[in-house]
Enzyme design. Structure first.
Site, PDB file in Angstrom:
ATOM      1  N   TRP A  57      28.579  33.300  38.415  1.00 33.67           N
ATOM      2  CA  TRP A  57      29.707  33.654  39.279  1.00 33.67           C
ATOM      3  C   TRP A  57      29.643  35.099  39.744  1.00 33.67           C
ATOM      4  CZ3 TRP A  57      31.660  30.104  41.949  1.00 33.67           C
ATOM      5  CH2 TRP A  57      31.868  28.819  41.427  1.00 33.67           C
ATOM      6  N   ASP A 117      37.126  39.154  37.762  1.00 31.70           N
ATOM      7  CA  ASP A 117      37.336  37.737  38.089  1.00 31.70           C
ATOM      8  C   ASP A 117      37.641  36.993  36.786  1.00 31.70           C
ATOM      9  OD1 ASP A 117      37.193  35.055  38.661  1.00 31.70           O
ATOM     10  OD2 ASP A 117      35.118  35.089  39.389  1.00 31.70           O
ATOM     11  N   LYS A 135      41.363  26.388  36.306  1.00 34.13           N
ATOM     12  CA  LYS A 135      40.674  26.381  35.019  1.00 34.13           C
ATOM     13  C   LYS A 135      41.710  26.406  33.886  1.00 34.13           C
ATOM     14  CE  LYS A 135      36.928  26.826  37.452  1.00 34.13           C
ATOM     15  NZ  LYS A 135      36.321  28.079  37.882  1.00 34.13           N
TER      16      LYS A 135
HETATM   17  C1  LIG Z   1      35.456  28.388  39.091  1.00 34.18           C
HETATM   18  C2  LIG Z   1      35.157  29.828  39.234  1.00 34.18           C
HETATM   19  C3  LIG Z   1      35.054  30.437  40.489  1.00 34.18           C
HETATM   20  C4  LIG Z   1      35.214  29.668  41.783  1.00 34.18           C
HETATM   21  O1  LIG Z   1      36.521  29.278  41.960  1.00 34.18           O
HETATM   22  P1  LIG Z   1      36.984  28.535  43.295  1.00 34.18           P
HETATM   23  O2  LIG Z   1      38.455  28.438  43.090  1.00 34.18           O
HETATM   24  O3  LIG Z   1      36.278  27.216  43.308  1.00 34.18           O
HETATM   25  O4  LIG Z   1      36.610  29.383  44.448  1.00 34.18           O
HETATM   26  C5  LIG Z   1      34.790  31.791  40.535  1.00 34.18           C
HETATM   27  N1  LIG Z   1      34.655  32.514  39.429  1.00 34.18           N
HETATM   28  C6  LIG Z   1      34.733  31.970  38.199  1.00 34.18           C
HETATM   29  C7  LIG Z   1      34.553  32.824  36.991  1.00 34.18           C
HETATM   30  C8  LIG Z   1      34.983  30.608  38.074  1.00 34.18           C
HETATM   31  O5  LIG Z   1      35.072  30.049  36.850  1.00 34.18           O
END
Ligand SMILES: *Cc1c(COP(=O)(O)O)cnc(C)c1O
Length: 360
Positions: free
Chosen positions: A102, A172, A196
């Site tokens: 990511w 993030d 998540k």
């Molecule tokens: C799932 C995830 C993303 C992407 O998320 P989207 O909502 O699909 O854009 C980005 N960073 C991390 C750490 C993730 O787990």
């Protein structure tokens, strides 16, 4: 009704009590005679849902008053672009710590807007640990330092918040948001997609220090302009109302569970249950440095990958779906977010022991 223990990485399992409340309020929210899906976002009913969610989120994380809480769209990936568009503030470069898939995607997207420096990164293909802070090459003139506290795909998590001096720290938190207490004041900005650990797909939380906003790149889309969004209480346009409402219920659930300290202790116990099993025998293996192992996404491989398909088939049959590792790394991944009960992790441990005993 039969509910499984869902180990999917995201969208992921939600607390049963939240789903039941959604169900009971689905046709008639609090005597309004309509579903939250059908309400105008300008209506006082929805305004109260939205305000309550923000209040509870602020309370859970003890968000300081000089931070804005935004409810946005475009997912975490949208933030890969929104962060440089908003936070460069006349500067030209930003520092990225790359610890997995990511953050690799994030730096690539940022490079479209900024000089995106790799401040630290394990050798190619070795996303199995967090590089020691002393090895990071930070530029004091960078607009911000970016990292991903939990790499969802590799199962690598920071157990600490990096010290980066006066340069704003950006993170993030998508896959470890609200998994334990956090000192928000150490960050310039944190963001997380809901699907998540904090709700249904479609909404993204951004918590940003208010002195950092208001100088976006001229080409920034209005819906990605943090200042415009803040000035309009995240309702510059129609927000993802239903997802906002579901997240609000998840925040209430977290409070009723005792808050993030309690939830964090439970998450630590859940992770320990799995890692203890993995470390106690030789059939299962986790490749991540012990101190950097994720509490949220536990990756593991089988000694004989030819058994992977049987392992997954048997698990699904036992009511334990969602264990297939990300297609880019293979193996298995058990995502054990806040809403995964300890009984679910225990059921997985029991299944893994039995599989190793009979097939290992
Ligand atoms: C799932 C995830 C993303 C992407 O998320 P989207 O909502 O699909 O854009 C980005 N960073 C991390 C750490 C993730 O787990």
């Amino acid at each position: 009704m039969s509910r499984v223990f869902n180990f999917s990485a995201g969208p992921a399992t939600l607390p049963l009590s939240v789903l039941e409340q959604v169900q009971s309020e689905l046709l008639d929210w609090h005597g309004s005679g309509m579903s939250v899906m059908e309400m105008s976002h300008r209506d006082k009913d929805f305004m109260s849902i939205a305000a309550e969610a923000e209040k509870d989120l602020r309370e859970l994380l003890a968000v300081p008053a000089n931070y804005k809480v935004l409810f946005m769209q475009g997912g975490a990936m949208g933030q890969f672009a929104a962060v440089p568009m908003n936070l460069l503030r006349g500067k030209t470069s930003a520092d990225y710590v790359v610890t997995g898939s990511w953050s690799t995607k994030a730096i690539k997207e940022a490079a479209r807007y900024a000089k995106a420096n790799t401040a630290a990164k394990p050798a190619e293909g070795k996303f199995n640990h967090v590089p020691e802070r002393s090895t990071w090459k930070l530029d004091p003139d960078a607009a911000y330092v970016y990292y991903c506290p939990n790499e969802t795909i590799e199962g690598v998590e920071f157990g600490w918040v990096p010290e980066v001096g006066t340069v704003p720290l950006v993170a993030d938190f998508s896959s470890t948001f609200l998994s334990r207490p956090l000192d928000v004041s150490k960050f310039g900005l944190i963001y997380a997609g809901a699907q998540k650990n904090a709700g249904a797909a479609g909404i993204t939380f951004v918590i940003v220090r208010d002195d950092l906003i208001g100088q976006p790149l001229p080409a920034t889309p209005s819906v990605f302009d943090y200042k415009l969004m803040a000035d309009n209480e995240s309702m510059l346009n129609t927000p993802p109302c239903f997802a906002w409402y579901v997240s609000g219920l998840v925040f209430k659930w977290l409070k009723s569970e005792g808050g993030l300290a309690k939830v964090g202790e439970r998450n630590q116990r859940k992770a320990a249950l799995l890692y203890d099993l993995i470390d106690s025998q030789s059939f299962y293996r986790n490749p991540v440095a012990k101190q950097d192992r994720s509490w949220m996404n536990v990756v593991f491989t089988l000694a004989n990958p030819e058994l992977d398909a049987d392992f997954l088939k048997g698990a699904a049959k036992a009511g334990l779906p969602g264990l297939k590792g990300h297609r880019s790394v293979g193996g298995m991944r058990a995502s054990i977010y806040n809403a995964m009960p300890e009984a679910g992790v225990q059921a997985l441990v029991d299944y893994m022991k039995e599989f190793a005993r009979t097939r290992g």
